[in-house]
Design a protein around this motif. Sequence first.
Motif, PDB file in Angstrom:
ATOM      1  N   ASP A   2       1.604   0.028 -16.821  1.00  0.00           N
ATOM      2  CA  ASP A   2       1.746  -1.419 -16.984  1.00  0.00           C
ATOM      3  C   ASP A   2       2.966  -1.893 -16.183  1.00  0.00           C
ATOM      4  OD1 ASP A   2       1.973  -4.047 -17.729  1.00  0.00           O
ATOM      5  OD2 ASP A   2       2.346  -3.646 -19.868  1.00  0.00           O
ATOM      6  N   ALA A  37       3.064   5.125  -7.504  1.00  0.00           N
ATOM      7  CA  ALA A  37       2.229   4.728  -8.645  1.00  0.00           C
ATOM      8  C   ALA A  37       1.948   5.864  -9.617  1.00  0.00           C
ATOM      9  CB  ALA A  37       0.909   4.141  -8.150  1.00  0.00           C
ATOM     10  N   LYS A  74      -2.574   0.924 -11.330  1.00  0.00           N
ATOM     11  CA  LYS A  74      -3.696   0.206 -10.741  1.00  0.00           C
ATOM     12  C   LYS A  74      -3.303  -1.135 -10.128  1.00  0.00           C
ATOM     13  CE  LYS A  74      -7.072   2.351 -13.852  1.00  0.00           C
ATOM     14  NZ  LYS A  74      -7.629   3.242 -12.844  1.00  0.00           N
ATOM     15  N   ARG A  75      -2.095  -1.618 -10.399  1.00  0.00           N
ATOM     16  CA  ARG A  75      -1.669  -2.885  -9.831  1.00  0.00           C
ATOM     17  C   ARG A  75      -0.144  -2.931  -9.776  1.00  0.00           C
ATOM     18  NH1 ARG A  75      -0.408  -6.949 -13.749  1.00  0.00           N
ATOM     19  NH2 ARG A  75      -0.474  -6.135 -15.888  1.00  0.00           N
ATOM     20  N   TYR A  76       0.351  -3.955  -9.141  1.00  0.00           N
ATOM     21  CA  TYR A  76       1.790  -4.134  -9.036  1.00  0.00           C
ATOM     22  C   TYR A  76       2.118  -5.581  -9.397  1.00  0.00           C
ATOM     23  CZ  TYR A  76       1.128  -7.043  -4.966  1.00  0.00           C
ATOM     24  OH  TYR A  76       0.743  -8.077  -4.157  1.00  0.00           O
ATOM     25  N   VAL A  77       3.390  -5.844  -9.647  1.00  0.00           N
ATOM     26  CA  VAL A  77       3.833  -7.236  -9.791  1.00  0.00           C
ATOM     27  C   VAL A  77       5.040  -7.455  -8.894  1.00  0.00           C
ATOM     28  CG1 VAL A  77       3.002  -7.475 -12.159  1.00  0.00           C
ATOM     29  CG2 VAL A  77       5.364  -6.796 -11.756  1.00  0.00           C
ATOM     30  N   ASP A 115       0.831  -1.203   0.000  1.00  0.00           N
ATOM     31  CA  ASP A 115       0.000   0.000   0.000  1.00  0.00           C
ATOM     32  C   ASP A 115       0.868   1.256   0.000  1.00  0.00           C
ATOM     33  OD1 ASP A 115      -2.327  -1.484   0.002  1.00  0.00           O
ATOM     34  OD2 ASP A 115      -2.692  -1.275   2.157  1.00  0.00           O
ATOM     35  N   GLN A 154       2.550   1.722  -3.401  1.00  0.00           N
ATOM     36  CA  GLN A 154       1.541   2.154  -4.372  1.00  0.00           C
ATOM     37  C   GLN A 154       1.253   3.638  -4.208  1.00  0.00           C
ATOM     38  OE1 GLN A 154       0.361  -0.354  -6.378  1.00  0.00           O
ATOM     39  NE2 GLN A 154      -1.008   0.869  -7.633  1.00  0.00           N
TER      40      GLN A 154
END
Length: 250
Positions: free
Chosen positions: A205, A144, A239-242, A137, A140
Amino acid sequence: MSKKSSDRRVLEEQTVSLKGTPGKTREKPHYLGHRERLRERFTASGPSALPDYELLELLLFRLIPRSDTKPVAKALLARFGTLAEVLGAPAHLLQEVKGIGPAVALDLKVIAAATQRMMHGQIKDREILASWPQLLDYCQAAMAFEEREQFRILFLDKKNGLIADEVQQTGTVDHTPVYPREVIRRALELSATAIVLAHNHPSGDPTPSQADIEMTKEIIETGKRLGIVVHDHLIIGKKRYVSMKGLLLI
């Protein structure tokens, strides 16, 4: 909130003397009743009862005291997507939305900074591997929505407690120069025994590039020779992570 206090707040917001007509007031602006109802809903039911645009309205009530903030809140969300993306947006882009001037844009960035500081407090002095959701969190919120790539390192002690959190490099929109020896040198300076790597992809991305993978493996090999473990490399999108470890890339 007592009814007396509520009535006083509404009166303070709505009472404006008519120029040249002592003792009379203008007709109550239509948005004042909405403001009070929204405050009451938040007080009674908490933030989960309100969608993003209404939470944003509540913030804007204080920043824009004499206007209807619903159209401004909806315009911000239409432009940026979510409340998190509004707070993460650069000040100059916020000002492109009608109703947002320099002062309001700055206030929104102060709110975003306070949110990041609060999230950082949730991982400070804690065992990072046991606080992984909070770490994600925080990364991000911190990375982000940056317009340029940042390469961040979290340095950990032998109990995996956080020693330091540093942005080592800032690059362009699609590249950050990273020098594995400098990463490990800094870890040794801080007496860290483990690190977590993180960088953002401004494109949104978070798919790792081949260069990301090769650089990470080089840091792992350099650190291994000196007793420094790389727990993971996180790539943060809008919107997301890896996780490279989760993808079995390291």
